[in-house]
Design a protein around this motif. Structure first.
Motif, PDB file in Angstrom:
ATOM      1  N   ARG A  92     -27.275  21.148  34.261  1.00  0.00           N
ATOM      2  CA  ARG A  92     -27.839  20.320  33.198  1.00  0.00           C
ATOM      3  C   ARG A  92     -28.192  18.909  33.662  1.00  0.00           C
ATOM      4  NH1 ARG A  92     -25.818  19.831  27.023  1.00  0.00           N
ATOM      5  NH2 ARG A  92     -23.844  20.651  27.672  1.00  0.00           N
ATOM      6  N   ALA A 115     -28.702  16.378  27.185  1.00  0.00           N
ATOM      7  CA  ALA A 115     -27.859  17.012  26.169  1.00  0.00           C
ATOM      8  C   ALA A 115     -28.583  18.210  25.570  1.00  0.00           C
ATOM      9  CB  ALA A 115     -27.482  16.006  25.094  1.00  0.00           C
ATOM     10  N   GLU A 121     -19.661  22.009  11.127  1.00  0.00           N
ATOM     11  CA  GLU A 121     -18.227  22.342  11.085  1.00  0.00           C
ATOM     12  C   GLU A 121     -17.567  21.802   9.822  1.00  0.00           C
ATOM     13  OE1 GLU A 121     -16.050  21.705  14.704  1.00  0.00           O
ATOM     14  OE2 GLU A 121     -17.931  21.538  15.785  1.00  0.00           O
ATOM     15  N   PHE A 161     -28.102  12.312  31.440  1.00  0.00           N
ATOM     16  CA  PHE A 161     -27.547  13.595  31.005  1.00  0.00           C
ATOM     17  C   PHE A 161     -28.466  14.274  29.990  1.00  0.00           C
ATOM     18  CE2 PHE A 161     -24.810  15.877  27.961  1.00  0.00           C
ATOM     19  CZ  PHE A 161     -24.274  16.804  28.820  1.00  0.00           C
ATOM     20  N   HIS A 189     -17.376  26.932  14.238  1.00  0.00           N
ATOM     21  CA  HIS A 189     -16.675  27.689  15.267  1.00  0.00           C
ATOM     22  C   HIS A 189     -15.899  28.845  14.637  1.00  0.00           C
ATOM     23  CE1 HIS A 189     -17.680  25.182  18.588  1.00  0.00           C
ATOM     24  NE2 HIS A 189     -17.207  24.095  18.017  1.00  0.00           N
ATOM     25  N   PRO A 202     -20.584  26.889  22.309  1.00  0.00           N
ATOM     26  CA  PRO A 202     -19.345  26.279  22.795  1.00  0.00           C
ATOM     27  C   PRO A 202     -19.299  24.770  22.551  1.00  0.00           C
ATOM     28  CG  PRO A 202     -20.594  27.259  24.615  1.00  0.00           C
ATOM     29  CD  PRO A 202     -21.396  27.444  23.391  1.00  0.00           C
ATOM     30  N   ASN A 203     -18.128  24.197  22.745  1.00  0.00           N
ATOM     31  CA  ASN A 203     -17.983  22.742  22.606  1.00  0.00           C
ATOM     32  C   ASN A 203     -18.928  22.031  23.553  1.00  0.00           C
ATOM     33  OD1 ASN A 203     -14.551  23.380  22.284  1.00  0.00           O
ATOM     34  ND2 ASN A 203     -15.826  22.581  20.673  1.00  0.00           N
ATOM     35  N   GLY A 204     -19.561  21.004  23.036  1.00  0.00           N
ATOM     36  CA  GLY A 204     -20.440  20.212  23.884  1.00  0.00           C
ATOM     37  C   GLY A 204     -21.780  20.860  24.175  1.00  0.00           C
ATOM     38  N   ALA A 205     -22.106  21.953  23.455  1.00  0.00           N
ATOM     39  CA  ALA A 205     -23.363  22.641  23.717  1.00  0.00           C
ATOM     40  C   ALA A 205     -24.556  21.849  23.203  1.00  0.00           C
ATOM     41  CB  ALA A 205     -23.337  24.016  23.069  1.00  0.00           C
ATOM     42  N   GLY A 206     -24.314  21.049  22.179  1.00  0.00           N
ATOM     43  CA  GLY A 206     -25.405  20.246  21.641  1.00  0.00           C
ATOM     44  C   GLY A 206     -25.704  20.508  20.172  1.00  0.00           C
ATOM     45  N   LYS A 207     -24.772  21.128  19.468  1.00  0.00           N
ATOM     46  CA  LYS A 207     -25.005  21.405  18.045  1.00  0.00           C
ATOM     47  C   LYS A 207     -25.102  20.117  17.242  1.00  0.00           C
ATOM     48  CE  LYS A 207     -21.208  23.805  17.837  1.00  0.00           C
ATOM     49  NZ  LYS A 207     -20.803  23.699  19.238  1.00  0.00           N
ATOM     50  N   SER A 208     -24.081  19.296  17.391  1.00  0.00           N
ATOM     51  CA  SER A 208     -24.089  18.059  16.607  1.00  0.00           C
ATOM     52  C   SER A 208     -25.253  17.167  17.005  1.00  0.00           C
ATOM     53  CB  SER A 208     -22.775  17.302  16.794  1.00  0.00           C
ATOM     54  OG  SER A 208     -21.703  18.128  16.421  1.00  0.00           O
ATOM     55  N   THR A 209     -25.594  17.166  18.284  1.00  0.00           N
ATOM     56  CA  THR A 209     -26.722  16.356  18.733  1.00  0.00           C
ATOM     57  C   THR A 209     -28.004  16.820  18.057  1.00  0.00           C
ATOM     58  OG1 THR A 209     -25.614  16.050  20.833  1.00  0.00           O
ATOM     59  CG2 THR A 209     -27.961  15.554  20.777  1.00  0.00           C
ATOM     60  N   PHE A 234     -29.226  11.610  27.201  1.00  0.00           N
ATOM     61  CA  PHE A 234     -28.386  10.419  27.075  1.00  0.00           C
ATOM     62  C   PHE A 234     -28.292   9.844  28.473  1.00  0.00           C
ATOM     63  CE2 PHE A 234     -26.589  12.962  23.501  1.00  0.00           C
ATOM     64  CZ  PHE A 234     -26.923  12.095  22.481  1.00  0.00           C
ATOM     65  N   GLN A 275     -22.702   5.793  18.573  1.00  0.00           N
ATOM     66  CA  GLN A 275     -21.627   6.706  18.154  1.00  0.00           C
ATOM     67  C   GLN A 275     -20.477   6.721  19.143  1.00  0.00           C
ATOM     68  OE1 GLN A 275     -22.910  10.780  18.495  1.00  0.00           O
ATOM     69  NE2 GLN A 275     -24.938  10.133  19.059  1.00  0.00           N
TER      70      GLN A 275
HETATM   71  N1  LIG Z   1     -24.050   9.196  22.706  1.00  0.00           N
HETATM   72  C1  LIG Z   1     -23.854  10.059  23.708  1.00  0.00           C
HETATM   73  N2  LIG Z   1     -23.910   9.623  24.979  1.00  0.00           N
HETATM   74  C2  LIG Z   1     -23.727  10.482  26.005  1.00  0.00           C
HETATM   75  N3  LIG Z   1     -23.486  11.787  25.871  1.00  0.00           N
HETATM   76  C3  LIG Z   1     -23.418  12.292  24.630  1.00  0.00           C
HETATM   77  C4  LIG Z   1     -23.590  11.446  23.481  1.00  0.00           C
HETATM   78  N4  LIG Z   1     -23.471  12.218  22.385  1.00  0.00           N
HETATM   79  C5  LIG Z   1     -23.235  13.476  22.823  1.00  0.00           C
HETATM   80  N5  LIG Z   1     -23.202  13.518  24.162  1.00  0.00           N
HETATM   81  C6  LIG Z   1     -22.994  14.728  24.992  1.00  0.00           C
HETATM   82  O1  LIG Z   1     -23.915  15.702  24.593  1.00  0.00           O
HETATM   83  C7  LIG Z   1     -23.330  16.981  24.631  1.00  0.00           C
HETATM   84  C8  LIG Z   1     -23.533  17.682  23.316  1.00  0.00           C
HETATM   85  O2  LIG Z   1     -22.669  17.118  22.352  1.00  0.00           O
HETATM   86  P1  LIG Z   1     -22.560  17.668  20.865  1.00  0.00           P
HETATM   87  O3  LIG Z   1     -21.696  16.726  20.123  1.00  0.00           O
HETATM   88  O4  LIG Z   1     -23.910  17.913  20.355  1.00  0.00           O
HETATM   89  O5  LIG Z   1     -21.798  19.043  21.074  1.00  0.00           O
HETATM   90  P2  LIG Z   1     -21.384  20.121  19.980  1.00  0.00           P
HETATM   91  O6  LIG Z   1     -22.153  21.340  20.297  1.00  0.00           O
HETATM   92  O7  LIG Z   1     -21.501  19.579  18.626  1.00  0.00           O
HETATM   93  O8  LIG Z   1     -19.873  20.370  20.365  1.00  0.00           O
HETATM   94  P3  LIG Z   1     -18.607  20.636  19.426  1.00  0.00           P
HETATM   95  O9  LIG Z   1     -18.575  22.087  19.212  1.00  0.00           O
HETATM   96  O10 LIG Z   1     -17.465  20.213  20.281  1.00  0.00           O
HETATM   97  O11 LIG Z   1     -18.762  19.841  18.199  1.00  0.00           O
HETATM   98  C9  LIG Z   1     -21.871  16.782  25.000  1.00  0.00           C
HETATM   99  O12 LIG Z   1     -21.720  17.095  26.363  1.00  0.00           O
HETATM  100  C10 LIG Z   1     -21.631  15.332  24.761  1.00  0.00           C
HETATM  101  O13 LIG Z   1     -20.687  14.839  25.664  1.00  0.00           O
END
Ligand SMILES: Nc1ncnc2c1ncn2[C@@H]1O[C@H](COP(=O)(O)OP(=O)(O)OP(=O)(O)O)[C@@H](O)[C@H]1O
Ligand SMILES: [Mg+2]
Lengths: 304, 538
Positions: free
Chosen positions: A303, A22, A159, A20, A191, A41-48, A17, B538
Motif C-alpha cells: 500500500r 488509505a 460500527e 500512505f 464487524h 479488517p481493521n484499518g482497511a479504510g471503511k471509516s475513511t 494521508f 482527527q
Molecule cells: N488522519 C490520518 N492520517 C494518517 N493515516 C490515517 C488517518 N486516518 C486514517 N488513517 C489510516 O487509514 C487506514 C484506514 O483507516 P480507517 O479508519 O478507515 O479503517 P477502518 O476500516 O475504519 O478500520 P476499523 O475497522 O478499525 O474501524 C488506517 O491504516 C489508518 O491508520
C-alpha cells in the motif's frame, strides 16, 4: 437488481494521508431501499470512505456522489437528507443527552417528535445526564436516537452497535429493518457479521483500501467453498486429489473425512462421492465468516 | 502499602518524558535563553551610574511598583539590583504559566482523553501517575532554575554575587514549582482539564492582583501573598532564602493535599459533582454559534469578570500613583494646583498606557483559545457529529472566529471598564471615560489581526496552530519589558500590538487602525478559504 438511479455512487475513490494510500480504489453503489453492508479488517479504510462521503475528508481522486450530488461540493444539501452514527460517538461534554438530540435534529431542520420520545424510551436512555458522564453505549444511543428520529433518505452507520448490549442491538436491527421497509437506503459498516448477514441486501468487502468484492450474499457464496462432512462405504483416500478440494481432514479412518470444495467443482465432487456409496453427508454453505476469512487473509498488496 | 501506591512510577516518568519531551525542551531553552539574553544585554542598557539612578527613580514610582514589585534596592544602585527588581516578577509569571499548562495536560488532560484509564489498568500504583507528574514538574523547574543561575553566573552583572545568582534561579524555580503543585491539587477538585485551567488561573490572577495592591500600599503585607514571596528575595543585598523555603513548604503541602484527594476520588471525577442536565434543549440552542456559547458561557463569564477585577485593581491605585504631591510636597508649590492636576493626570495616563498591554494580553488569551478550540474539537471528534448535519464548514468556522473576535473585544472592554470604574471611585479628578475608550479602540484592531492570524493557522496548518501562542507571548514580552530592556522599535513591531503608540498618552492613530482592520479582513478571508478546503483533523 433495480436499475433505478443509485442513492450513492462511488467510483475509483482514492485517499492519501501523506505518503500512505488509505484508499486506492473504492467502487460501489447503493440503490434506494437497499441495506448495504460494508465489511473489512481493521484499518482497511471503511471509516475513511465514510468520512469522505460525509465531506469531512477530501478525496484525492475518483468521484463520490450522494443523491447525484458531489459529496464535497454539496455536503450541506446532501446532509439535509442524511443521518450518520459513528462507532466512536463524541459529544459536547457539558450538554445533556436530551439537549444534544434536540440540537442535532434542529440542525437538520427536524423536530423533536413523539417518535423521538418513543426512541428515548425504547433505548432506555436517561436524557438528563451530561454527556460527560455517559458510558460508551449511552453516547452511541444518543446518536442513534437522533439518527432514527431524523426523516432522512440515506443513513450511514459506522460500527453503530460496537458498544450496545444485545437488547439494544436487537432494537437497532428492528429500526434498520423499518427504514428498509420505508424505502430508505442504509450503509452499514460493521464487524458483527451475523448482524450484516441478517440485515444486508448486498455486501461490499474492503481490504487494504480496495473493494475486493461486492454482491449479494448468495452471489458471494457462489464464489467460495462449501464445507462437506462425508462418510462412505468405500475408501475416500483419493478425494484430496480431485480438483477444487481443499483442507482435507480425516475424521475416522479412510471412510469419514471433511473438506472444503470450490463452488464450481461441487458437481464433480458430489458425483465422485456418491460413487463411493454414501453413508452420511452434511454440507454447510459458507457463512459470511468463511467468506470474510478468505478475503481477509489473502496476500497483501503493497500500500505504500 | 505505600510501595504499591506508587508502583511503576519510574516507568510512568519515562513515558511522560517521551510524551512531553519536546514541549519541556522548548520551555527550558526558551525561558533560559530569554533570561540569559536579557541579563547579558543589561550591562549595555544600564552601564552608567546615571542610567542606573534614572531607572531607579522610575522603578520607585507606584506605577512601576505595581508591575514589578516593591523597589528595595539600596544606594548605590548596581546593574544587578536593578536587574533583580525588573526581571523577577516577569519571569515568575512565565514560570507559573508553564507549570499550570504542563500540570493540567499531564493530569486532567490525560484523564479526559481516557489515556489514564488505560495506564491505571496496568500494575500501576494509585498515586503513581500523580507522583510521576510531580517528579516531572520538579525536575523541570529545578533544571530551569539551574539554567537561570548558570546564565547569571555567565552574564557577570556588575554588583552580582554567586549567592544572589543562585538565589534568583532557585527562587524562580520554587515559585513555578509551587504553582505546579497547586495545579495538581486543583486538578483533583475540578472535573475537567478546562475547569482545572480556569481554577488555576483564577488563583494565579487573584494573587497577582493581591500582590500588586499590597506592593503599592503596604509592601509588608505582600508576605501574605504566596506569589509575592518572589519579590522578597532581596537578591544581591541580604540574599534572603526564607521566601524559597516558604514556597517549598507550601508546595509540599499542596502536593500532599493532591495525593490525599487523588487517593480518595474516583477516576474521571472531581470533588465538584456534575449537575443534572436539561431534559430538552432550550429554544436558544439552535446552531453552531449558540452551541459554542452554551459550552463556553462559564469560561467566558469568568474571563470577563476576571478582566474587570484586574482592571479595577489597577484603577484602585490610580489615586496613589496620580499624586505627585504625596511623594514630593514641594511639587505643589512649584507647579501650582492646576499644573499639578495636569501632571498627575499625565502620570495616570502613562500608567494606563502600560497597563493596557496587560489587559490586552488577558483579552487575547481566551480569544485565541477559542480560535484553537476549533481544531481540538475536530480532533476530539465532536465536530464530526455537527458536520454530519446540514451545517457548513463556513458556518462553523465563522462561529468560532466570530465568538473569538467578540470575546477579545468584550474581555478588553471589561478590563478597561473596571479600570475606569475603580479609577473614577478613588480619584478626586478622575480621568474621563473617553480616554479609556480610546485605549479600547486603539488596541482592538491590533488584537483582531492576531486572532485572524490564529484563524489562518487553524484553516491552513492546524498542526502549527500553537505558533499563535508564541506570537501572543512575544507580544506580551516585547511590550511589557520592551522599553526597559531597550528592545529596538522594529523588534517591538513584530506584532501589530507594537504599532499602537502608547495610547492614551499619544492620540489614537486611525491610520494604524484602518490597516489593521484591512489586514484582519484579508486574513479572515484567507482563513475561511483554507478551512473549507482541508480535511477535518482527527
Ligand atoms: N488522519 C490520518 N492520517 C494518517 N493515516 C490515517 C488517518 N486516518 C486514517 N488513517 C489510516 O487509514 C487506514 C484506514 O483507516 P480507517 O479508519 O478507515 O479503517 P477502518 O476500516 O475504519 O478500520 P476499523 O475497522 O478499525 O474501524 C488506517 O491504516 C489508518 O491508520
Ligand atoms: Mg472504522
Amino acid at each position: 437488481m433495480t436499475q433505478a438511479t443509485p442513492v450513492l455512487k462511488i467510483s475509483h475513490l482514492q485517499k492519501r494521508f501523506g505518503k500512505f494510500n488509505a484508499l486506492t480504489d473504492i467502487d460501489f453503489a447503493i440503490y434506494p431501499g437497499e441495506v448495504f453492508g460494508f465489511i473489512g479488517p481493521n484499518g482497511a479504510g471503511k471509516s475513511t470512505t465514510i468520512r469522505i462521503l460525509l465531506g469531512l475528508l477530501k478525496a484525492n481522486g475518483g468521484t463520490a456522489t450522494i443523491f447525484g450530488q458531489d459529496v464535497w461540493q454539496h455536503s450541506v444539501a446532501i446532509h439535509q437528507r442524511l443521518a450518520y452514527v459513528p462507532g466512536d460517538v463524541n459529544l459536547w461534554p457539558n450538554l445533556s443527552g436530551g439537549e444534544i438530540i434536540d440540537l442535532l435534529l434542529k440542525l437538520n431542520g427536524d423536530q423533536h417528535t413523539a417518535k423521538t420520545d418513543a426512541l428515548i424510551k425504547a433505548f432506555s436512555l436517561d436524557p438528563r445526564k451530561k454527556a460527560r458522564t455517559y458510558s460508551k453505549g449511552n453516547r452511541q444511543k444518543v446518536a442513534l436516537i437522533a439518527a432514527f428520529s431524523t426523516d432522512a433518505d440515506f443513513y450511514i452507520f459506522d460500527e453503530p452497535t460496537s458498544g450496545l448490549d444485545p437488547l439494544n442491538e436487537q432494537l437497532f436491527q428492528t429500526q434498520v429493518l423499518q427504514l428498509k421497509q420505508a424505502g430508505k437506503s442504509v450503509l452499514l459498516s460493521s464487524h458483527i457479521l451475523s448482524e450484516v448477514e441478517k440485515m444486508c441486501d448486498r455486501i461490499g468487502i474492503i481490504r487494504e483500501g480496495t473493494i475486493v468484492e461486492t454482491g449479494t450474499l448468495a452471489d458471494m457464496r457462489h464464489l467460495t467453498r462449501t464445507t462437506i462432512d462425508v462418510q462412505t462405504v468405500q475408501s475416500l483416500a483419493h478425494v484430496a486429489e480431485l480438483p477444487g478440494v481443499h483442507g482435507l481432514t480425516v475424521k475416522a479412518g479412510q471412510n469419514h473425512v471433511s473438506f472444503a470444495v470450490d463452488a464450481d467443482q461441487l458437481t464433480a465432487v458430489m458425483q465422485y462421492l456418491s460413487a463411493q456409496q454414501l453413508v452420511a453427508i452434511t454440507s454447510t454453505p459458507p457463512t459470511l465468516e468463511d467468506l470474510f476469512m478468505r478475503y481477509y487473509t489473502a496476500a497483501t498488496p503493497d500500500r505504500k | 502499602m505505600l510501595k504499591s501506591l506508587v508502583a511503576r512510577t519510574g516507568i510512568l516518568c519515562r513515558l511522560n518524558l517521551k510524551r512531553d519531551g519536546l514541549k519541556l525542551l522548548i520551555w527550558m531553552v526558551g525561558l533560559a535563553g530569554l533570561f540569559t539574553a536579557i541579563a547579558a544585554k543589561f550591562e549595555g542598557i544600564y552601564g552608567t551610574q546615571t542610567a542606573l539612578n534614572t531607572i531607579a527613580k522610575t522603578l520607585k514610582t507606584p506605577a512601576m511598583v505595581s508591575l514589578f514589585g516593591e523597589f528595595t534596592a539600596k544606594m548605590p544602585y548596581t546593574t544587578a539590583t536593578i536587574f533583580a527588581t525588573e526581571m523577577v516578577v516577569f519571569m515568575a509569571i512565565m514560570m507559573i504559566i508553564m507549570n499550570i499548562m504542563i500540570a493540567v495536560a499531564a493530569t486532567r488532560g490525560e484523564e479526559d482523553t481516557g489515556v489514564l484509564e488505560l495506564v491505571r489498568a496496568h500494575t500501576v500504583g494509585r498515586l503513581a501517575p500523580l507522583l510521576a507528574t510531580a517528579i516531572e514538574l520538579t525536575s523541570l523547574n529545578f533544571i530551569i532554575g539551574l539554567l537561570f543561575g548558570a546564565g547569571l553566573q555567565l552574564a557577570q552583572l556588575p554588583g552580582a554575587n554567586t549567592t544572589g545568582n543562585w538565589l534568583i534561579g532557585m527562587g524562580l524555580a520554587a515559585s513555578g514549582w509551587l504553582f505546579g503543585m497547586l495545579t495538581l491539587c486543583l486538578a483533583q477538585i475540578a472535573t475537567t482539564a478546562s475547569e482545572t485551567t480556569m481554577l488555576s488561573y483564577a488563583i494565579f490572577g487573584g494573587s497577582y492582583v493581591a500582590r500588586m495592591v499590597t506592593d503599592v500600599q503596604h509592601p509588608k503585607l505582600t508576605w501574605w501573598v504566596p506569589f509575592g514571596w518572589i519579590e522578597k528575595l532581596d537578591a544581591y543585598q541580604t540574599n534572603r532564602w526564607l521566601p524559597v523555603v516558604c514556597m517549598l513548604l507550601l508546595g509540599l503541602g499542596c502536593l500532599i493535599g493532591a495525593a490525599l484527594m487523588s487517593y480518595q476520588r474516583d477516576l474521571g471525577a472531581g470533588l465538584i459533582a456534575p449537575k443534572q442536565g436539561r431534559l430538552r434543549a432550550s429554544a436558544s440552542l439552535m446552531g453552531p454559534t449558540t452551541l459554542l456559547l452554551r459550552q463556553l458561557r462559564g469560561t467566558l463569564s469568568a474571563w470577563v469578570i476576571g478582566s474587570a477585577v484586574l482592571g479595577a485593581a489597577y484603577g484602585s491605585i490610580f489615586n496613589t500613583i496620580g499624586d505627585l504631591a504625596k511623594s514630593n510636597p514641594m511639587i505643589k508649590q512649584l507647579l501650582g494646583t492646576s499644573a499639578l492636576v495636569a501632571a498627575n493626570r499625565l502620570i495616570v495616563k502613562q500608567f494606563i498606557a502600560v497597563l493596557a498591554i496587560v489587559l490586552v494580553v488577558v483579552a487575547l488569551i481566551p480569544a485565541i483559545q477559542i480560535m484553537l478550540k476549533l481544531v481540538s474539537d475536530e480532533q476530539k471528534g465532536i465536530l464530526h457529529q455537527l458536520y454530519a448535519t446540514a451545517t457548513s464548514r463556513w458556518h462553523v468556522w465563522a462561529s468560532y472566529t466570530g465568538v473569538a473576535v467578540v470575546t477579545a473585544g468584550i474581555v478588553l472592554l471589561a478590563g478597561v471598564g473596571g479600570m475606569y470604574a475603580a479609577g473614577h471611585a478613588v480619584m478626586t479628578t478622575p480621568v474621563v471615560w473617553t480616554t479609556y475608550r480610546q485605549v479600547w479602540l486603539a488596541y482592538l484592531p491590533a488584537m483582531l489581526v492576531m486572532v485572524a492570524a490564529a484563524s489562518v493557522l487553524v484553516g491552513w496548518v492546524p498542526k502549527w496552530r500553537y505558533l499563535a501562542w508564541g506570537w501572543t507571548f512575544y507580544g506580551f514580552l516585547s511590550l511589557y519589558l520592551g522599553r526597559l530592556i531597550d528592545l529596538p522599535k522594529w523588534a517591538r513591531q513584530l506584532t501589530p500590538l507594537g504599532f499602537v503608540n502608547q495610547v492614551p498618552v499619544h492620540a489614537l492613530d486611525w491610520s494604524t487602525n484602518w490597516w489593521c482592520l484591512g489586514l484582519t479582513v484579508l486574513l479572515l478571508g484567507l482563513a475561511s478559504w483554507g478551512y473549507r478546503r482541508r480535511d477535518l483533523a482527527q
